[in-house]
Scaffold this active site. Structure first.
Site, PDB file in Angstrom:
ATOM      1  N   LYS A   1       0.775  -1.249   0.006  1.00 19.51           N
ATOM      2  CA  LYS A   1       0.122   0.207   0.094  1.00 19.51           C
ATOM      3  C   LYS A   1       0.793   1.182  -0.001  1.00 19.51           C
ATOM      4  CE  LYS A   1      -3.322  -2.079   3.137  1.00 19.51           C
ATOM      5  NZ  LYS A   1      -3.961  -1.861   4.494  1.00 19.51           N
TER       6      LYS A   1
ATOM      7  N   ILE B   1       9.686   2.720  -0.150  1.00 20.67           N
ATOM      8  CA  ILE B   1      11.138   2.637   0.584  1.00 20.67           C
ATOM      9  C   ILE B   1      11.766   1.321   0.182  1.00 20.67           C
ATOM     10  CG2 ILE B   1      12.435   2.599   2.671  1.00 20.67           C
ATOM     11  CD1 ILE B   1       9.655   3.126   4.099  1.00 20.67           C
TER      12      ILE B   1
ATOM     13  N   ASP C   1      14.494  -0.959   1.631  1.00 17.86           N
ATOM     14  CA  ASP C   1      14.947  -1.132   3.189  1.00 17.86           C
ATOM     15  C   ASP C   1      15.908  -2.389   2.883  1.00 17.86           C
ATOM     16  OD1 ASP C   1      15.361  -1.134   5.811  1.00 17.86           O
ATOM     17  OD2 ASP C   1      13.700  -2.351   6.232  1.00 17.86           O
TER      18      ASP C   1
ATOM     19  N   GLY D   1      15.890  -4.497   0.557  1.00 20.36           N
ATOM     20  CA  GLY D   1      15.889  -4.612  -0.808  1.00 20.36           C
ATOM     21  C   GLY D   1      15.114  -5.874  -1.395  1.00 20.36           C
TER      22      GLY D   1
ATOM     23  N   THR E   1      11.686  -6.666  -0.891  1.00 19.93           N
ATOM     24  CA  THR E   1      10.489  -6.678  -1.547  1.00 19.93           C
ATOM     25  C   THR E   1      10.594  -6.013  -3.164  1.00 19.93           C
ATOM     26  OG1 THR E   1       9.534  -5.972   0.396  1.00 19.93           O
ATOM     27  CG2 THR E   1       8.181  -5.146  -1.320  1.00 19.93           C
TER      28      THR E   1
ATOM     29  N   ASP F   1       3.563   3.645   6.558  1.00 17.26           N
ATOM     30  CA  ASP F   1       2.721   3.137   7.868  1.00 17.26           C
ATOM     31  C   ASP F   1       3.654   2.543   8.763  1.00 17.26           C
ATOM     32  OD1 ASP F   1       3.009   0.618   6.430  1.00 17.26           O
ATOM     33  OD2 ASP F   1       1.736  -0.215   7.876  1.00 17.26           O
TER      34      ASP F   1
HETATM   35  P1  IMP Z   1      12.452  -4.363   2.097  1.00 16.82           P
HETATM   36  O1  IMP Z   1      11.693  -5.536   1.491  1.00 16.82           O
HETATM   37  O2  IMP Z   1      12.899  -4.810   3.595  1.00 16.82           O
HETATM   38  O3  IMP Z   1      13.190  -3.624   1.147  1.00 16.82           O
HETATM   39  O4  IMP Z   1      11.211  -3.324   2.659  1.00 16.82           O
HETATM   40  C1  IMP Z   1      10.260  -3.012   1.733  1.00 16.82           C
HETATM   41  C2  IMP Z   1       9.269  -2.532   2.703  1.00 16.82           C
HETATM   42  O5  IMP Z   1       9.168  -2.566   4.103  1.00 16.82           O
HETATM   43  C3  IMP Z   1       8.557  -1.171   2.199  1.00 16.82           C
HETATM   44  O6  IMP Z   1       7.799  -1.203   1.054  1.00 16.82           O
HETATM   45  C4  IMP Z   1       7.905  -0.745   3.354  1.00 16.82           C
HETATM   46  O7  IMP Z   1       6.209  -1.206   3.255  1.00 16.82           O
HETATM   47  C5  IMP Z   1       8.414  -1.568   4.431  1.00 16.82           C
HETATM   48  N1  IMP Z   1       9.476  -0.732   5.363  1.00 16.82           N
HETATM   49  C6  IMP Z   1      10.664  -0.775   5.101  1.00 16.82           C
HETATM   50  N2  IMP Z   1      11.175   0.372   6.202  1.00 16.82           N
HETATM   51  C7  IMP Z   1      10.285   0.971   6.464  1.00 16.82           C
HETATM   52  C8  IMP Z   1      10.132   2.201   7.307  1.00 16.82           C
HETATM   53  O8  IMP Z   1      11.101   2.806   7.759  1.00 16.82           O
HETATM   54  N3  IMP Z   1       8.935   2.489   7.797  1.00 16.82           N
HETATM   55  C9  IMP Z   1       7.753   1.918   7.256  1.00 16.82           C
HETATM   56  N4  IMP Z   1       7.711   0.854   6.484  1.00 16.82           N
HETATM   57  C10 IMP Z   1       9.124   0.281   5.942  1.00 16.82           C
HETATM   58 MG    MG Z   2       4.489  -0.924   5.215  1.00 16.23          MG
END
Ligand code: IMP
Ligand code: MG
Length: 184
Positions: A41, A101, A103, A105, A107, A159
């Site tokens: 979302k 974001i 984070d 990587g 997702t 969120d």
């Molecule tokens: P990744 O798979 O760790 O890169 O995370 C990506 C997803 O985690 C993003 O699309 C967010 O939904 C969630 N996320 C990562 N960091 C944050 C944050 O600082 N605040 C809120 N959601 C986060």
């Molecule tokens: Mg989220």
């Protein structure tokens, strides 16, 4: 638990970042069709603002949704696709994936691989915020908004436990939350 919200990125800075990203995308897609795919979302407000800034025809806007599994802030290394665009909307198209974001990587990486397997003509990534300190898998971001340090941020669509998405600015939570749930 009460948490302190500390302002980090103002609405003005967000708006100028969105305008810059729109100019970069316009420059690259002058002579090509363009399809945007938003990751739900978290990207919904960013995408809504970005499309209104892009001064080019946009052929289609699609969405996908992923859930990260695993406990707390430690990633399981997997993301599950829970909603995907119709394959025929991706095949042969110039796709720009829109994310809130990066984070770890995981997702973004999962989403990019999924879309690549649907044979787009081209595939690029546009992301509002990057947190490179927490990267687990490499991600190449073609259109990057802002880079921040290792903070848990909320607002402008982003969120914590489904809350704070409606904030017009981006804040960080003073206390690191114990659980970022399965929300995207
Ligand atoms: P990744 O798979 O760790 O890169 O995370 C990506 C997803 O985690 C993003 O699309 C967010 O939904 C969630 N996320 C990562 N960091 C944050 C944050 O600082 N605040 C809120 N959601 C986060
Ligand atoms: Mg989220």
């Amino acid at each position: 638990m009460s948490r302190n919200l500390i302002p980090l990125i103002s609405p003005t800075e967000i708006a100028s970042t969105v305008r810059r990203l729109a100019r970069e995308i316009e420059r690259d897609y002058q002579d090509r069709s363009l399809v945007l795919v938003g990751i739900l979302k978290g990207s919904f407000i960013f995408l809504a603002d970005l499309v209104r800034e892009i001064q080019l025809p946009i052929n289609n806007i699609e969405f996908m949704r992923l859930s990260s599994y695993g406990a707390s802030l430690v990633s399981s290394g997997q993301a599950q696709i829970t909603m995907s665009p119709p394959p025929k909307t991706i095949a042969g198209q110039n796709i720009v994936l829109i994310e809130d974001i990066i984070d770890t990587g995981i997702t973004t990486n999962t989403a990019l691989h999924y879309l690549q397997n649907l044979h787009p003509a081209s595939l690029r990534l546009c992301c509002l915020v990057d947190k490179p300190a927490r990267r687990q898998v490499p991600v190449k971001c073609d259109y990057l908004g802002l880079t921040i340090e290792e903070l848990f941020i909320v607002g402008y669509g982003i969120d914590f436990d489904q809350q704070y998405r409606q904030l017009p600015n981006i804040c960080y939570l003073e206390e690191q939350p114990q659980d970022k749930s399965n929300s995207q």
